[in-house]
Design a protein around this motif. Structure first.
Motif, PDB file in Angstrom:
ATOM      1  N   PHE A  78      -4.839   2.350   9.693  1.00  0.00           N
ATOM      2  CA  PHE A  78      -3.486   2.694   9.248  1.00  0.00           C
ATOM      3  C   PHE A  78      -2.452   2.216  10.272  1.00  0.00           C
ATOM      4  O   PHE A  78      -2.747   2.085  11.453  1.00  0.00           O
ATOM      5  CB  PHE A  78      -3.350   4.206   9.080  1.00  0.00           C
ATOM      6  CG  PHE A  78      -4.359   4.816   8.153  1.00  0.00           C
ATOM      7  CD1 PHE A  78      -5.509   5.416   8.660  1.00  0.00           C
ATOM      8  CD2 PHE A  78      -4.172   4.798   6.778  1.00  0.00           C
ATOM      9  CE1 PHE A  78      -6.445   5.991   7.816  1.00  0.00           C
ATOM     10  CE2 PHE A  78      -5.105   5.367   5.928  1.00  0.00           C
ATOM     11  CZ  PHE A  78      -6.252   5.964   6.440  1.00  0.00           C
ATOM     12  N   GLN A 104       1.342   3.654  10.896  1.00  0.00           N
ATOM     13  CA  GLN A 104       2.496   4.502  10.581  1.00  0.00           C
ATOM     14  C   GLN A 104       3.713   3.905  11.257  1.00  0.00           C
ATOM     15  O   GLN A 104       3.726   3.740  12.491  1.00  0.00           O
ATOM     16  CB  GLN A 104       2.256   5.928  11.092  1.00  0.00           C
ATOM     17  CG  GLN A 104       3.421   6.865  10.847  1.00  0.00           C
ATOM     18  CD  GLN A 104       3.663   7.139   9.374  1.00  0.00           C
ATOM     19  OE1 GLN A 104       2.733   7.367   8.619  1.00  0.00           O
ATOM     20  NE2 GLN A 104       4.930   7.111   8.978  1.00  0.00           N
ATOM     21  N   SER A 126      -1.914   0.763   4.974  1.00  0.00           N
ATOM     22  CA  SER A 126      -3.357   0.991   5.020  1.00  0.00           C
ATOM     23  C   SER A 126      -4.075  -0.336   4.870  1.00  0.00           C
ATOM     24  O   SER A 126      -3.586  -1.247   4.202  1.00  0.00           O
ATOM     25  CB  SER A 126      -3.789   1.927   3.888  1.00  0.00           C
ATOM     26  OG  SER A 126      -3.157   3.183   3.970  1.00  0.00           O
ATOM     27  N   ARG A 140       3.863   3.809   5.650  1.00  0.00           N
ATOM     28  CA  ARG A 140       2.507   3.876   6.179  1.00  0.00           C
ATOM     29  C   ARG A 140       1.668   2.799   5.505  1.00  0.00           C
ATOM     30  O   ARG A 140       1.465   2.842   4.291  1.00  0.00           O
ATOM     31  CB  ARG A 140       1.880   5.243   5.936  1.00  0.00           C
ATOM     32  CG  ARG A 140       0.544   5.436   6.653  1.00  0.00           C
ATOM     33  CD  ARG A 140      -0.163   6.673   6.162  1.00  0.00           C
ATOM     34  NE  ARG A 140      -1.248   7.107   7.052  1.00  0.00           N
ATOM     35  CZ  ARG A 140      -2.268   7.836   6.645  1.00  0.00           C
ATOM     36  NH1 ARG A 140      -2.361   8.221   5.384  1.00  0.00           N
ATOM     37  NH2 ARG A 140      -3.204   8.205   7.514  1.00  0.00           N
ATOM     38  N   SER A 185      10.630   5.257   6.943  1.00  0.00           N
ATOM     39  CA  SER A 185       9.225   5.173   7.358  1.00  0.00           C
ATOM     40  C   SER A 185       8.368   4.586   6.254  1.00  0.00           C
ATOM     41  O   SER A 185       8.678   4.716   5.065  1.00  0.00           O
ATOM     42  CB  SER A 185       8.690   6.571   7.710  1.00  0.00           C
ATOM     43  OG  SER A 185       9.389   7.145   8.786  1.00  0.00           O
TER      44      SER A 185
END
Length: 116
Positions: free
Chosen positions: A79, A81, A21, A19, A17
């Motif tokens: 964001f 994810q 921004s 994330r 994973s």
């Protein structure tokens, strides 16, 4: 003038994973639609996900159920994810701020590499 700065990219193993921004300058963020796009080598830039000023979201079929777009208007930040990453997700990821007038602003991009 709006400036967009992406961060959070990197190298991750398949199944991992990340994330991303995207921080925006200025005062028009909350009234603008935001989108994440990606461009892999030799391919055209494609829409990954977008979110309206009201919070409605839309995703490319290839990322549905794995990626989630969200926004924090208090922080002028959007964001992305990304879960269950696949090698085919490898690309430069860009955020875009879009106005109803058709005017758009792009960030500089952040590299995401999914590899073992």
């Amino acid at each position: 003038q709006v400036q967009l700065v992406e961060s959070g990219g990197g190298l991750v193993q398949p199944g991992g994973s990340l994330r991303l921004s995207c921080a925006a300058s200025g005062s028009i963020f909350s009234s603008s639609a935001m989108g994440w796009y990606r461009q892999a080598p030799g391919k055209e830039r494609e829409l990954v996900a977008r979110i309206t000023s009201g919070g409605s979201t839309d995703y490319a079929d290839s990322v549905k159920g794995r990626f989630t777009i969200s926004r924090d208007n208090a922080k002028n930040t959007v964001f992305l994810q990304m879960n269950s990453l696949k090698p085919e997700d490898t690309a430069v990821y860009y955020c875009k701020l879009s106005r109803m007038s058709g005017l758009g602003f792009w960030g500089q991009g952040t590299q995401v590499t999914v590899s073992s």
